[in-house]
Design an enzyme around this catalytic site. Structure first.
Site: not given
Ligand code: NDP
Length: 447
Positions: A126, A166
């Site tokens: 990572k 991510d």
């Molecule tokens: P994105 O950046 O596309 O989206 C993240 C989302 O989470 C946004 O809506 C963001 O809101 C919100 N968010 C981030 N931090 C916070 C917080 N502290 N409190 C509330 N909301 C929050 O990321 P992903 O969708 O790619 O990833 C989301 C999760 O999934 C992570 O844990 C990642 O590690 C996991 N994951 C992702 C994978 C992938 O293929 N993308 C694969 C496996 C796991 P805002 O816009 O306001 O920041």
């Protein structure tokens, strides 16, 4: 046995003081694996878990770049190469101000087990940076990504370490990162996954994590002879994972009533449909706006600032935003309001205490290392297509993804079924993920 877990954790804590997220991830795994290891002679006494909990390599580097105002900015970049026993390091890059060594070590540690569960030959890694993409222009994002890659390129390669996206790293960032890697190495290889479709990307990769989490949930309900039809669903987040989890839920006729971002959540009592979701996709991916804008277009929905959606009534909850976003009190609320299933779309969104509450209430609980493995699995399929110089159709990739998610579910049931029939998916995922890595570690000797 509690004593043995404590003794193990004391050692890990001594080596990694103050790394709260990393210690939480190791503790969760140790609680099921320490008893398993001590019962199985082939694994006992070989310090396999201690070896897996120590990164093979941890790279930290300076990233200097110039913003639109001409000011020099300094960020910190990382790559944690956790374990390569079953394949090259594989795992995403996160750009977010909360990124530090502890967060990336927790994610890399989880990734080792997750990648093993996919049945594909991928080790765990990572990386990322404390760079905050919010409010930055496209030019600033490009300059940062290029500066980040001018160091990272030394440490990665299609047979060494293959990063992906991510939080904060989507198609735009992967493009800029790939462009600089290609320039520096003068080779066009599958060194990153999540690439655009016209330059080596796989069909379904953007959808894979969200879709996969829903496929996994379908398998959990199938055991009970149920489908997702008409189930009321809470989703947190509105990023990549959340959007495609919502899309698949809608396709399967479940009713998605919430989505969120770090400013709060929207509740739509009528449920999201394809048109409403298209609005959210454009809002988040193109306009890069806030989720609160939803209620201006769909006034029957309500925006709850600074809150997470876990107090709403539901059948299924999908935390898809970030780590530790669903705590003990939230779990109690969910149970009280009739929730029967929690599927982690994000990595470690539920605290250890929350998981205890859910499992005690016999709620179906899917840990991220199993339920969100569809993303990295499809990245694995992208690597295979790149190596073959071939492209599978959307249907072919989706079928492979569904098959992988069913197989991960089956492995969890095999190792996690308890007396009385309740499946402890945490135990199942940890043991199934561990066995394959541990066998490879033993076969390769002390290296
Ligand atoms: P994105 O950046 O596309 O989206 C993240 C989302 O989470 C946004 O809506 C963001 O809101 C919100 N968010 C981030 N931090 C916070 C917080 N502290 N409190 C509330 N909301 C929050 O990321 P992903 O969708 O790619 O990833 C989301 C999760 O999934 C992570 O844990 C990642 O590690 C996991 N994951 C992702 C994978 C992938 O293929 N993308 C694969 C496996 C796991 P805002 O816009 O306001 O920041």
């Amino acid at each position: 046995m509690e004593q043995e877990v404590k003794a193990f954790m004391d050692q890990v804590e001594k080596r990694n003081p103050h790394e709260v997220e990393f210690l939480q991830a190791v503790q969760e795994v140790a609680e099921t694996l320490v008893p398993f290891i001590s019962k199985h002679k082939i694994y006992a006494g070989k310090k396999i878990l201690s070896r897996i909990a120590e990164p093979e390599r941890l790279i930290s580097f300076r990233v200097c770049w110039v913003d639109d105002a001409g000011e020099t900015q300094i960020n910190r970049g990382y790559r944690v190469q956790m374990n390569s026993a079953i394949g090259p390091y594989k795992g995403g890059l996160r750009f977010h101000p909360t990124v530090n060594q502890s967060v990336l070590k927790f994610l890399a540690f989880e990734q080792v087990f997750k990648n093993s569960l996919t049945t594909l030959p991928m080790g765990g890694g990572k990386g990322g940076s404390d760079f905050d993409p919010k409010g930055k222009s496209d030019d600033e994002i490009m300059r940062f990504c290029h500066a980040f890659m001018t160091e990272l390129f030394r440490h990665i390669g299609p047979y060494t370490d293959i990063p992906a996206g991510d939080i904060g790293v989507g198609a735009r960032e992967i493009g800029f990162l790939f462009g600089m890697y290609k320039k520096l190495r003068n080779e066009f290889t599958g060194v990153l996954t999540g690439k655009g479709l016209s330059w080596g990307g796989s069909q379904i990769r953007p959808e894979a994590t969200g879709y996969g989490a829903v496929y996994f949930t379908e398998s959990m309900f199938k055991v009970k002879d149920q489908t997702l039809d008409e189930k009321v669903v809470l989703i947190s987040g509105s990023g990549n994972v959340a959007i495609y989890a919502a899309e698949k839920c809608i396709q399967l006729k479940a009713k998605v009533v919430t989505m969120s971002d770090s400013s709060g959540y929207i509740y739509d009592k009528d449920g999201l449909d394809t048109e409403k979701l298209a609005f959210i996709k454009e809002l988040k991916n193109i306009k890069r706006g806030r989720i609160s804008a939803y209620v201006k277009v769909y006034p029957s929905a309500v925006f709850h600032p600074e809150k997470s959606p876990w107090s709403e009534q539901c059948d299924i909850a999908f935390p898809c935003a970030t780590q530790n976003e669903l705590l003990e009190e939230d779990a109690r609320e969910l149970v009280k309001n009739g929730c029967v299933c929690v599927t982690e779309g994000a990595n470690m969104p539920c605290s250890i205490e929350a998981v205890e509450v859910l499992q005690k209430a016999k709620v179906l609980f899917a840990p991220g290392k199993a339920s969100n493995a569809g993303g990295v699995a499809t990245s694995g399929l992208e690597m295979t297509q790149n190596a073959l110089r071939y492209k599978w159709t959307r249907l072919e990739v989706d079928e492979k993804l569904q098959e992988i998610m069913r197989s991960i579910h089956a492995s969890c049931v095999e190792y996690g079924k308890e007396d009385g029939g309740y499946v402890n998916y945490v135990k199942g995922a940890n043991i199934a993920g561990f066995v394959k890595v541990a066998d490879a570690v033993i076969a390769q000797g002390v290296v």
